[in-house]
Structures are given as structure tokens and as C-alpha cells.
Design a protein around this motif. Structure first.
Motif, PDB file in Angstrom:
ATOM      1  N   UNK A 167     -65.732  19.495  55.675  1.00 38.63           N
ATOM      2  CA  UNK A 167     -65.086  18.515  54.792  1.00 38.63           C
ATOM      3  C   UNK A 167     -66.045  18.131  53.667  1.00 38.63           C
ATOM      4  N   UNK A 168     -67.320  17.932  54.011  1.00 42.67           N
ATOM      5  CA  UNK A 168     -68.318  17.591  52.997  1.00 42.67           C
ATOM      6  C   UNK A 168     -68.440  18.711  51.971  1.00 42.67           C
ATOM      7  N   UNK A 169     -68.482  19.962  52.439  1.00 45.05           N
ATOM      8  CA  UNK A 169     -68.586  21.111  51.532  1.00 45.05           C
ATOM      9  C   UNK A 169     -67.377  21.158  50.601  1.00 45.05           C
ATOM     10  N   UNK A 170     -66.182  21.005  51.176  1.00 43.00           N
ATOM     11  CA  UNK A 170     -64.964  21.034  50.351  1.00 43.00           C
ATOM     12  C   UNK A 170     -65.007  19.930  49.303  1.00 43.00           C
ATOM     13  N   UNK A 171     -65.365  18.718  49.724  1.00 41.84           N
ATOM     14  CA  UNK A 171     -65.386  17.594  48.790  1.00 41.84           C
ATOM     15  C   UNK A 171     -66.437  17.808  47.697  1.00 41.84           C
ATOM     16  N   UNK A 172     -67.595  18.349  48.067  1.00 40.50           N
ATOM     17  CA  UNK A 172     -68.639  18.570  47.065  1.00 40.50           C
ATOM     18  C   UNK A 172     -68.209  19.632  46.052  1.00 40.50           C
ATOM     19  N   UNK A 173     -67.688  20.752  46.544  1.00 41.28           N
ATOM     20  CA  UNK A 173     -67.270  21.829  45.639  1.00 41.28           C
ATOM     21  C   UNK A 173     -66.099  21.361  44.770  1.00 41.28           C
ATOM     22  N   UNK A 174     -65.184  20.594  45.341  1.00 44.84           N
ATOM     23  CA  UNK A 174     -64.022  20.125  44.584  1.00 44.84           C
ATOM     24  C   UNK A 174     -64.395  19.081  43.536  1.00 44.84           C
ATOM     25  N   UNK A 175     -65.526  18.406  43.709  1.00 41.92           N
ATOM     26  CA  UNK A 175     -65.892  17.342  42.773  1.00 41.92           C
ATOM     27  C   UNK A 175     -66.658  17.861  41.559  1.00 41.92           C
ATOM     28  N   UNK A 176     -67.041  19.117  41.560  1.00 42.51           N
ATOM     29  CA  UNK A 176     -67.847  19.638  40.457  1.00 42.51           C
ATOM     30  C   UNK A 176     -67.064  20.641  39.609  1.00 42.51           C
ATOM     31  N   UNK A 177     -67.520  20.775  38.385  1.00 42.12           N
ATOM     32  CA  UNK A 177     -67.009  21.816  37.504  1.00 42.12           C
ATOM     33  C   UNK A 177     -67.849  23.052  37.736  1.00 42.12           C
ATOM     34  N   UNK A 178     -67.241  24.239  37.711  1.00 38.56           N
ATOM     35  CA  UNK A 178     -68.028  25.440  37.914  1.00 38.56           C
ATOM     36  C   UNK A 178     -67.402  26.645  37.251  1.00 38.56           C
ATOM     37  N   UNK A 179     -68.237  27.668  37.035  1.00 42.83           N
ATOM     38  CA  UNK A 179     -67.743  28.913  36.432  1.00 42.83           C
ATOM     39  C   UNK A 179     -66.942  29.734  37.428  1.00 42.83           C
ATOM     40  N   UNK A 180     -67.140  29.479  38.713  1.00 42.85           N
ATOM     41  CA  UNK A 180     -66.435  30.240  39.738  1.00 42.85           C
ATOM     42  C   UNK A 180     -64.926  30.150  39.593  1.00 42.85           C
ATOM     43  N   UNK A 181     -64.445  28.986  39.213  1.00 41.08           N
ATOM     44  CA  UNK A 181     -63.004  28.799  39.025  1.00 41.08           C
ATOM     45  C   UNK A 181     -62.472  29.647  37.872  1.00 41.08           C
ATOM     46  N   UNK A 182     -63.343  29.963  36.912  1.00 38.94           N
ATOM     47  CA  UNK A 182     -62.921  30.714  35.734  1.00 38.94           C
ATOM     48  C   UNK A 182     -62.901  32.223  35.964  1.00 38.94           C
ATOM     49  N   UNK A 183     -63.339  32.673  37.138  1.00 41.66           N
ATOM     50  CA  UNK A 183     -63.439  34.111  37.383  1.00 41.66           C
ATOM     51  C   UNK A 183     -62.088  34.802  37.277  1.00 41.66           C
ATOM     52  N   UNK A 184     -61.087  34.291  37.925  1.00 37.95           N
ATOM     53  CA  UNK A 184     -59.767  34.944  37.914  1.00 37.95           C
ATOM     54  C   UNK A 184     -59.130  34.881  36.526  1.00 37.95           C
ATOM     55  N   UNK A 185     -59.112  33.711  35.867  1.00 34.36           N
ATOM     56  CA  UNK A 185     -58.548  33.707  34.509  1.00 34.36           C
ATOM     57  C   UNK A 185     -59.299  34.632  33.545  1.00 34.36           C
ATOM     58  N   UNK A 186     -60.624  34.729  33.675  1.00 36.65           N
ATOM     59  CA  UNK A 186     -61.380  35.639  32.806  1.00 36.65           C
ATOM     60  C   UNK A 186     -61.017  37.098  33.065  1.00 36.65           C
ATOM     61  N   UNK A 187     -60.808  37.453  34.324  1.00 42.11           N
ATOM     62  CA  UNK A 187     -60.405  38.832  34.624  1.00 42.11           C
ATOM     63  C   UNK A 187     -59.014  39.140  34.072  1.00 42.11           C
TER      64      UNK A 187
END
Length: 191
Positions: free
Chosen positions: A88-108
Motif C-alpha cells: 500500500x505504501x509503495x502504491x501510494x508513493x508511486x501514485x503521488x509522484x510525477x514520472x516518465x514511466x507513465x509517458x512510456x505507452x503514449x510515447x510509443x
């Protein structure tokens, strides 16, 4: 003494058999046809159509409740890989930040669309794609290291293990498509 008791029992059984030609069990041995008929059952369950419809409705409501519970992050509906306070902590931490990982699929997707337009842009497109992949990989590594440090501070260094892949896969997913759904807003880091 034991032989005497045994011989009395044998005599009683022999007497009963002489008086009653049917076996001492009290009934005749059933025929094969009778035994097969007794074993026959319907393959599906022999329910009435109304009972089957009711059963389907109950199963449907249970599945819907489980789907909603999993999407909302309720522990009892989550798969084993997503359960526990560390996850739960990992999910909350990753969900609270902006990252390039989310842009991987749209960039492809953008890469494939532009690659169909023409060959003039292919070299710049390839360089841009490699740069984007490098940024995504670096972002996942940084996110994993940061999560591991925060987990060690919160739960103790001995309780942090094998979280890198979980954090990285969560980091790659588009925020709208993450399951369980994000429970925190961006910038709202867990304590």
C-alpha cells in the motif's frame, strides 16, 4: 476365554444363517442395474431454471462487489501480490509522484504514428525514442531507490525486500489504468 466368546458368536451367526436364507445384513444384495440407477446424477446439478438464474445473479453481484472492492483498494479483495502495508505504501508513493514511466505507452503510440508519416523523420524519431526509453529506465530506478529508502525508514531495513519490480510496474502504468486505483492525489506523499 476369548476362544469361547468367539465360538459363541460363530454359533449365533450360523444359527441365524440357517433360520434366514437371506444374508445377515437384513436385505438382498442389490443388482447391478439398481446400483447404477442409484448412482446416477445430473451432470450439471439438477437445479431448476429459477435456481440457476438466482445462482448466476448471486455470483454476478459477488464478482461486481469484488471488482469494485479491488478497484478501491480494499485489502480482502486484492490479489496476494498487492496485499499488505508495504505494498500500500509503495502504491501510494508511486501514485503521488510525477514520472516518465507513465509517458512510456503514449510515447510509443506517438512513435508509431509518426513513423508512418515519412522517412524524413526516422533518424530524429529513433534518437527521441532512445532518449525517452533511457529517461523511463532512469525514472524507474530512481523511483525504486526512493521507495526502498522510505520503506526502510518506515518499516525497518530488515523488512524491505523485492519491491523493485512492483514499484517499476506500477510506475509504468498509466495513472487512469492502475488497479487498484490511486488512493492519493499527486504531491500527496505517504508518511
Amino acid at each position: 476365554m476369548a476362544k469361547q466368546v468367539q465360538s459363541e458368536a460363530d454359533r449365533a451367526a450360523a444359527e441365524e444363517l440357517a433360520n434366514n436364507p437371506i444374508a445377515p445384513k437384513g436385505h438382498a444384495t442389490p443388482t447391478r442395474k439398481e446400483r447404477e440407477a442409484a448412482r446416477k446424477r445430473p451432470l450439471v446439478g439438477g437445479k431448476t431454471p429459477e435456481a440457476r438464474a438466482l445462482s448466476k445473479d448471486q455470483q454476478r453481484t459477488q464478482r461486481e462487489k469484488a471488482r469494485i472492492g479491488m478497484a478501491n483498494g480494499e485489502e480482502k479483495y486484492l490479489p496476494l501480490k498487492d496485499r499488505g502495508p508495504q505494498k500500500r505504501f509503495i502504491r501510494d508513493y508511486i501514485d503521488s509522484r510525477w514520472g516518465f514511466g507513465e509517458l512510456a505507452i503514449p510515447l510509443l503510440v506517438l512513435y508509431f504514428i509518426i513513423s508512418f508519416i515519412g522517412a524524413a523523420y526516422t533518424v530524429a524519431l529513433e534518437i527521441g525514442l532512445y532518449a525517452a526509453v533511457a529517461l523511463v529506465v532512469i525514472d524507474c530506478i530512481v523511483a525504486t531507490v526512493l521507495v526502498r529508502r522510505r520503506l526502510a525508514a518506515k518499516f525497518g531495513a530488515g523488512n524491505v525486500d523485492r519491491i523493485g519490480l512492483y514499484a517499476a510496474t506500477r510506475n509504468f502504468q498509466l495513472r487512469a489504468m492502475r488497479i487498484p486505483k490511486p488512493q492519493v492525489k499527486r504531491g500527496q506523499y505517504p508518511s
